[in-house]
Design a protein around this motif. Sequence first.
Motif, short mmCIF file in Angstrom:
data_model
loop_
_atom_site.label_atom_id
_atom_site.label_comp_id
_atom_site.label_asym_id
_atom_site.label_seq_id
_atom_site.Cartn_x
_atom_site.Cartn_y
_atom_site.Cartn_z
N MET A 18 -13.25 76.46 -49.55
CA MET A 18 -13.34 74.84 -49.54
C MET A 18 -14.75 74.58 -49.70
N LEU A 19 -15.06 73.62 -50.78
CA LEU A 19 -16.25 73.12 -51.09
C LEU A 19 -16.94 72.63 -50.11
N TYR A 20 -18.37 73.18 -49.75
CA TYR A 20 -19.36 72.77 -48.66
C TYR A 20 -18.62 72.98 -47.40
N LYS A 21 -17.45 73.62 -47.47
CA LYS A 21 -16.84 74.21 -45.87
C LYS A 21 -16.46 73.05 -45.16
N LEU A 22 -16.28 71.79 -45.94
CA LEU A 22 -15.85 70.71 -45.15
C LEU A 22 -14.26 70.60 -44.62
N LYS A 23 -13.96 70.58 -43.48
CA LYS A 23 -12.63 70.53 -43.12
C LYS A 23 -11.95 69.04 -43.06
N GLU A 24 -10.60 68.88 -43.61
CA GLU A 24 -10.30 67.75 -43.91
C GLU A 24 -10.29 66.65 -42.54
N PRO A 25 -9.86 67.20 -41.45
CA PRO A 25 -10.00 66.35 -40.15
C PRO A 25 -11.33 65.86 -39.67
N ALA A 26 -12.29 66.69 -40.15
CA ALA A 26 -13.73 66.18 -39.96
C ALA A 26 -14.10 65.34 -40.85
N VAL A 27 -13.64 65.13 -42.14
CA VAL A 27 -13.94 64.13 -43.31
C VAL A 27 -13.30 62.93 -42.78
N VAL A 28 -12.15 63.07 -42.51
CA VAL A 28 -11.28 61.87 -42.05
C VAL A 28 -11.81 61.21 -40.78
N ALA A 29 -12.35 62.06 -39.78
CA ALA A 29 -12.98 61.57 -38.50
C ALA A 29 -14.42 60.68 -38.91
N VAL A 30 -14.90 61.25 -39.76
CA VAL A 30 -16.20 60.50 -40.28
C VAL A 30 -16.09 59.19 -40.93
N ILE A 31 -14.84 59.17 -41.76
CA ILE A 31 -14.41 57.91 -42.46
C ILE A 31 -13.97 56.92 -41.40
N ILE A 32 -13.23 57.36 -40.69
CA ILE A 32 -12.60 56.21 -39.34
C ILE A 32 -13.96 55.83 -38.65
N THR A 33 -14.88 56.80 -38.36
CA THR A 33 -16.13 56.13 -37.41
C THR A 33 -16.76 55.25 -38.36
N LEU A 34 -17.21 55.46 -39.31
CA LEU A 34 -17.96 54.75 -40.31
C LEU A 34 -17.29 53.31 -40.49
N LEU A 35 -16.05 53.38 -40.81
CA LEU A 35 -15.16 52.14 -41.00
C LEU A 35 -15.28 51.36 -39.54
N ALA A 36 -14.80 51.86 -38.52
CA ALA A 36 -14.91 51.22 -37.41
C ALA A 36 -16.31 50.69 -37.02
N THR A 37 -17.24 51.28 -37.29
CA THR A 37 -18.73 50.71 -36.99
C THR A 37 -18.98 49.76 -38.00
N ALA A 38 -18.57 49.69 -39.10
CA ALA A 38 -18.78 48.50 -40.09
C ALA A 38 -18.27 47.41 -39.55
N VAL A 39 -16.63 47.34 -39.26
CA VAL A 39 -16.11 46.44 -38.80
C VAL A 39 -16.56 45.77 -37.61
N GLY A 40 -16.88 46.73 -36.52
CA GLY A 40 -17.49 46.22 -35.41
C GLY A 40 -18.62 45.41 -35.56
N ALA A 41 -19.54 45.94 -36.44
CA ALA A 41 -20.87 45.09 -36.98
C ALA A 41 -20.30 43.91 -37.40
N GLY A 42 -19.38 43.92 -38.43
CA GLY A 42 -19.14 42.45 -39.19
C GLY A 42 -18.48 41.62 -38.27
N ILE A 43 -17.72 41.97 -37.35
CA ILE A 43 -17.41 41.03 -36.42
C ILE A 43 -18.35 40.46 -35.45
N ALA A 44 -19.19 41.29 -35.01
CA ALA A 44 -20.38 40.69 -34.21
C ALA A 44 -21.34 39.74 -35.05
N LEU A 45 -21.33 40.08 -36.34
CA LEU A 45 -22.16 39.15 -37.01
C LEU A 45 -21.53 37.76 -37.24
N PHE A 46 -20.14 37.77 -37.50
CA PHE A 46 -19.06 36.53 -37.70
C PHE A 46 -19.27 35.75 -36.40
#
Length: 236
Positions: free
Chosen positions: A1-29
Amino acid sequence: MLYKLKEPAVVAVIITLLATAVGAGIALFLDTGLLILLLGGLSFAVGILYSFGPIPISRMPLGELFSGLFMGFVIIFISTWIHVDGNTLASLTLDGGMVNLQVNLIEVILVFLISVPAILGIANIMLANNICDVEDDIENKRYTLPVYIGCPNSMILFRVLYFMAYLDLIVLLILRVNPVILLLVLLTIIPVHKNVKRFMAEPSKEKTFVTAVQNFVLMNTARIAALGAAVLLTAL
């Protein structure tokens, strides 16, 4: 697997980043107003739809337009709106089920003009990327702008967008929006032109695509430095 990244780890990072962005956006609103919620929501939608859905934006000849406008203008507009007094630029209110949108057209146009170099620089990064990938995109049925207008016309557009960015700086000077010291930014046209010639001679993701990124960084770093110098000179 390229860069030895596992799919669950990648999905977890995506969800974490999305949740962080949404939370910061709501706080700003909550700290600002409905207008930020509207613009932030639209930005999120474009970001998701860029690569998601039955026909993602990235598979259409609209990638340059959307990436340039939202990353180059909307972000700058939101930053400006947050830092100016009151509702100088625009306001969006909800009263008894009635939505009231007020826009200071002149000020918004000026913010747009200030954003033009960033808009066009980001658009050109996307355009350079699509030029480099045009053969693969045709094979994979991704109908990007270079696929529609052809590589020769895309190359011309690539150069013209930089010209328009520098023309915008002159217009801002004439309108007395930019201080005279920003004329120094025009000197960056020399290395930018060299990078453009280098890319047009051999458009390659591995060798010359980076020149579009270099041009963006160079032009905007020079603007920031010149504006910083203008602020210091005014203070003195």
